[in-house]
Write a protein that holds these residues in place. Sequence first.
Motif, PDB file in Angstrom:
ATOM      1  N   PRO A 261      -7.593 -18.856   4.933  1.00 27.39           N
ATOM      2  CA  PRO A 261      -8.657 -18.787   5.959  1.00 27.39           C
ATOM      3  C   PRO A 261      -9.304 -20.147   6.224  1.00 27.39           C
ATOM      4  O   PRO A 261      -9.615 -20.481   7.372  1.00 27.39           O
ATOM      5  CB  PRO A 261      -9.683 -17.820   5.360  1.00 27.39           C
ATOM      6  CG  PRO A 261      -9.017 -17.148   4.223  1.00 27.39           C
ATOM      7  CD  PRO A 261      -7.874 -17.984   3.798  1.00 27.39           C
ATOM      8  N   LEU A 262      -9.453 -20.925   5.156  1.00 27.65           N
ATOM      9  CA  LEU A 262     -10.057 -22.262   5.281  1.00 27.65           C
ATOM     10  C   LEU A 262      -9.195 -23.161   6.174  1.00 27.65           C
ATOM     11  O   LEU A 262      -9.702 -23.848   7.071  1.00 27.65           O
ATOM     12  CB  LEU A 262     -10.175 -22.868   3.870  1.00 27.65           C
ATOM     13  CG  LEU A 262     -11.195 -23.969   3.664  1.00 27.65           C
ATOM     14  CD1 LEU A 262     -12.601 -23.439   3.858  1.00 27.65           C
ATOM     15  CD2 LEU A 262     -11.046 -24.560   2.258  1.00 27.65           C
ATOM     16  N   LEU A 263      -7.882 -23.111   5.935  1.00 25.36           N
ATOM     17  CA  LEU A 263      -6.939 -23.902   6.735  1.00 25.36           C
ATOM     18  C   LEU A 263      -6.955 -23.451   8.195  1.00 25.36           C
ATOM     19  O   LEU A 263      -6.948 -24.282   9.110  1.00 25.36           O
ATOM     20  CB  LEU A 263      -5.527 -23.730   6.181  1.00 25.36           C
ATOM     21  CG  LEU A 263      -5.056 -24.757   5.151  1.00 25.36           C
ATOM     22  CD1 LEU A 263      -3.716 -24.339   4.564  1.00 25.36           C
ATOM     23  CD2 LEU A 263      -4.929 -26.129   5.791  1.00 25.36           C
ATOM     24  N   LEU A 264      -6.990 -22.124   8.400  1.00 25.23           N
ATOM     25  CA  LEU A 264      -7.009 -21.586   9.771  1.00 25.23           C
ATOM     26  C   LEU A 264      -8.268 -22.026  10.508  1.00 25.23           C
ATOM     27  O   LEU A 264      -8.212 -22.465  11.654  1.00 25.23           O
ATOM     28  CB  LEU A 264      -6.921 -20.060   9.742  1.00 25.23           C
ATOM     29  CG  LEU A 264      -5.537 -19.474   9.409  1.00 25.23           C
ATOM     30  CD1 LEU A 264      -5.608 -17.964   9.275  1.00 25.23           C
ATOM     31  CD2 LEU A 264      -4.522 -19.860  10.492  1.00 25.23           C
ATOM     32  N   LEU A 265      -9.403 -21.939   9.812  1.00 21.63           N
ATOM     33  CA  LEU A 265     -10.673 -22.352  10.415  1.00 21.63           C
ATOM     34  C   LEU A 265     -10.640 -23.830  10.790  1.00 21.63           C
ATOM     35  O   LEU A 265     -11.039 -24.231  11.892  1.00 21.63           O
ATOM     36  CB  LEU A 265     -11.818 -22.078   9.427  1.00 21.63           C
ATOM     37  CG  LEU A 265     -13.217 -22.420   9.932  1.00 21.63           C
ATOM     38  CD1 LEU A 265     -13.647 -21.464  11.025  1.00 21.63           C
ATOM     39  CD2 LEU A 265     -14.228 -22.383   8.782  1.00 21.63           C
ATOM     40  N   TRP A 266     -10.118 -24.633   9.877  1.00 22.21           N
ATOM     41  CA  TRP A 266      -9.993 -26.076  10.105  1.00 22.21           C
ATOM     42  C   TRP A 266      -9.111 -26.340  11.332  1.00 22.21           C
ATOM     43  O   TRP A 266      -9.481 -27.125  12.218  1.00 22.21           O
ATOM     44  CB  TRP A 266      -9.411 -26.710   8.829  1.00 22.21           C
ATOM     45  CG  TRP A 266      -9.118 -28.174   8.923  1.00 22.21           C
ATOM     46  CD1 TRP A 266      -9.598 -29.054   9.841  1.00 22.21           C
ATOM     47  CD2 TRP A 266      -8.272 -28.925   8.051  1.00 22.21           C
ATOM     48  NE1 TRP A 266      -9.115 -30.307   9.601  1.00 22.21           N
ATOM     49  CE2 TRP A 266      -8.296 -30.255   8.513  1.00 22.21           C
ATOM     50  CE3 TRP A 266      -7.506 -28.600   6.935  1.00 22.21           C
ATOM     51  CZ2 TRP A 266      -7.569 -31.261   7.878  1.00 22.21           C
ATOM     52  CZ3 TRP A 266      -6.788 -29.612   6.303  1.00 22.21           C
ATOM     53  CH2 TRP A 266      -6.817 -30.926   6.768  1.00 22.21           C
ATOM     54  N   ALA A 267      -7.954 -25.640  11.391  1.00 23.28           N
ATOM     55  CA  ALA A 267      -7.022 -25.837  12.504  1.00 23.28           C
ATOM     56  C   ALA A 267      -7.666 -25.425  13.833  1.00 23.28           C
ATOM     57  O   ALA A 267      -7.529 -26.127  14.843  1.00 23.28           O
ATOM     58  CB  ALA A 267      -5.750 -25.034  12.257  1.00 23.28           C
ATOM     59  N   VAL A 268      -8.389 -24.309  13.806  1.00 25.57           N
ATOM     60  CA  VAL A 268      -9.012 -23.810  15.048  1.00 25.57           C
ATOM     61  C   VAL A 268     -10.084 -24.782  15.535  1.00 25.57           C
ATOM     62  O   VAL A 268     -10.138 -25.136  16.727  1.00 25.57           O
ATOM     63  CB  VAL A 268      -9.602 -22.389  14.818  1.00 25.57           C
ATOM     64  CG1 VAL A 268     -10.523 -21.983  15.960  1.00 25.57           C
ATOM     65  CG2 VAL A 268      -8.484 -21.369  14.666  1.00 25.57           C
ATOM     66  N   VAL A 269     -10.938 -25.246  14.612  1.00 31.15           N
ATOM     67  CA  VAL A 269     -12.017 -26.182  14.993  1.00 31.15           C
ATOM     68  C   VAL A 269     -11.420 -27.484  15.526  1.00 31.15           C
ATOM     69  O   VAL A 269     -11.874 -28.015  16.555  1.00 31.15           O
ATOM     70  CB  VAL A 269     -12.954 -26.456  13.785  1.00 31.15           C
ATOM     71  CG1 VAL A 269     -13.948 -27.566  14.121  1.00 31.15           C
ATOM     72  CG2 VAL A 269     -13.699 -25.191  13.390  1.00 31.15           C
ATOM     73  N   ALA A 270     -10.366 -27.966  14.867  1.00 32.78           N
ATOM     74  CA  ALA A 270      -9.735 -29.220  15.316  1.00 32.78           C
ATOM     75  C   ALA A 270      -9.083 -29.027  16.681  1.00 32.78           C
ATOM     76  O   ALA A 270      -9.193 -29.891  17.553  1.00 32.78           O
ATOM     77  CB  ALA A 270      -8.711 -29.680  14.280  1.00 32.78           C
ATOM     78  N   GLN A 271      -8.415 -27.894  16.853  1.00 32.70           N
ATOM     79  CA  GLN A 271      -7.704 -27.618  18.099  1.00 32.70           C
ATOM     80  C   GLN A 271      -8.677 -27.415  19.261  1.00 32.70           C
ATOM     81  O   GLN A 271      -8.395 -27.812  20.392  1.00 32.70           O
ATOM     82  CB  GLN A 271      -6.831 -26.361  17.911  1.00 32.70           C
ATOM     83  CG  GLN A 271      -5.749 -26.173  18.945  1.00 32.70           C
ATOM     84  CD  GLN A 271      -4.727 -27.315  18.946  1.00 32.70           C
ATOM     85  OE1 GLN A 271      -4.365 -27.830  17.888  1.00 32.70           O
ATOM     86  NE2 GLN A 271      -4.302 -27.739  20.117  1.00 32.70           N
ATOM     87  N   ALA A 272      -9.831 -26.814  18.956  1.00 28.93           N
ATOM     88  CA  ALA A 272     -10.809 -26.535  20.008  1.00 28.93           C
ATOM     89  C   ALA A 272     -11.460 -27.813  20.546  1.00 28.93           C
ATOM     90  O   ALA A 272     -12.113 -27.791  21.588  1.00 28.93           O
ATOM     91  CB  ALA A 272     -11.875 -25.583  19.472  1.00 28.93           C
ATOM     92  N   GLY A 273     -11.291 -28.888  19.814  1.00 29.33           N
ATOM     93  CA  GLY A 273     -11.851 -30.162  20.270  1.00 29.33           C
ATOM     94  C   GLY A 273     -13.366 -30.230  20.168  1.00 29.33           C
ATOM     95  O   GLY A 273     -14.021 -30.906  20.965  1.00 29.33           O
ATOM     96  N   VAL A 274     -13.922 -29.489  19.209  1.00 32.85           N
ATOM     97  CA  VAL A 274     -15.382 -29.527  18.987  1.00 32.85           C
ATOM     98  C   VAL A 274     -15.815 -30.966  18.687  1.00 32.85           C
ATOM     99  O   VAL A 274     -16.848 -31.431  19.156  1.00 32.85           O
ATOM    100  CB  VAL A 274     -15.774 -28.583  17.822  1.00 32.85           C
ATOM    101  CG1 VAL A 274     -17.279 -28.611  17.586  1.00 32.85           C
ATOM    102  CG2 VAL A 274     -15.298 -27.163  18.097  1.00 32.85           C
TER     103      VAL A 274
END
Lengths: 111, 268
Positions: free
Chosen positions: B29-42
């Motif tokens: 879950p930590l990796l997924l969250l990291w990937a999503v935040v990075a991908q979203a361009g926050v």
Amino acid sequence: MSLLGEILRSSKGRAVTVCLALFVAYQAWLTLAAPGKISPKLVGSSEKVNVLVTLPFEPERFHVLAFQQYGRVSGTDDHSVELRGVKRTDLNAVARPYWVTKVGPLLEEGS
Amino acid sequence: MNLLLQSWSLYTRATARWPAIGAIVPFIPLLLLWAVVAQAGVFPRVFFPGPADVAGTFVTLVYKGILPAYLQDSVVRLAAGAAVGMALGIPLGLLIGTNRRARQALWPILLFFQAIGDIAWLPILLIWFGFGLGTMTFVIVYTVLFPVVLNTVLGVESVPRDLIRAARSLGASRLRVLTEVIIPGALPNIITGLRNGLGYGWRALIAAEMIIGTSGIGFLMFDARRAGSVVEIFLGMIVLGVLWYLVDAWILAPIERATGQRWGLVTR
């Protein structure tokens, strides 16, 4: 059963032992493969030689610093490092890293 | 609900058989969250790279031989420092634990120096030893020493007095009491001290490499700031975490458990 034997017989102990054995085998292979990377043109009787070390990528500061242990780095080219004043006894050590593909003679300009 | 229970049952059976799965799953879950935040361009990608960027940098640094060489340097420094720390700490702990006068003389000094953090020594160490291996070894030895000494003392004090008296009444010499009763009895605590000491030593080494190093994982991370390479800093942090997890869970914890089962009060 001794404590060491007990630890080595556990699944984690076996995994760590296998990893260590693989590491040692890889290091032995690097040592054995090193002479094969040295060009036959480097044969001679002089104590020191100037060599051109070829890498599969552009050398970085790390590689220049690593080679400075064995001689003077006089420049870098696309995929190679010029190394002067290398003792013949150190040639195997220069060729040993897995990221060194070839160690050949350094051809001086005009020669 | 039924599907959820079945999945949970499958998971518990799988982790019971292959404990490594149980160690990896919490990170997903930590990796997924990291990937999503990075991908979203926050955050701009250059300041907050994603897992794929870090994996790519890992491959590149291994290909170029940089990461393995730095990792080896850090591990060798830690091993050398830990060996010296143990060689000094265990005899010192045994002396303090077994001799009342030694304890009276050394305990206050021990507590005094324990309060002075390892990094606080760096300025003076740089003057004494310069930017070299000596300084880093000193920092690790100093960090490893206190947990080993304090836990050894605790271990010696936790050996039942009756066992020592019994050995003495059966004619055992002081040396035999030490080697066959006190040291085995204190061993679980000594290993615990070593485990703690190595953890602290690992952190101290990274800090020392950042300040004075010319190689090592700490140096890699600190040097990356020069090029603004956040991805290398992230990679260094992940390597530190994974490596320490492997050393602690796969080497130190089993040794600690084995000594506890053999000589401590824990039973299978």
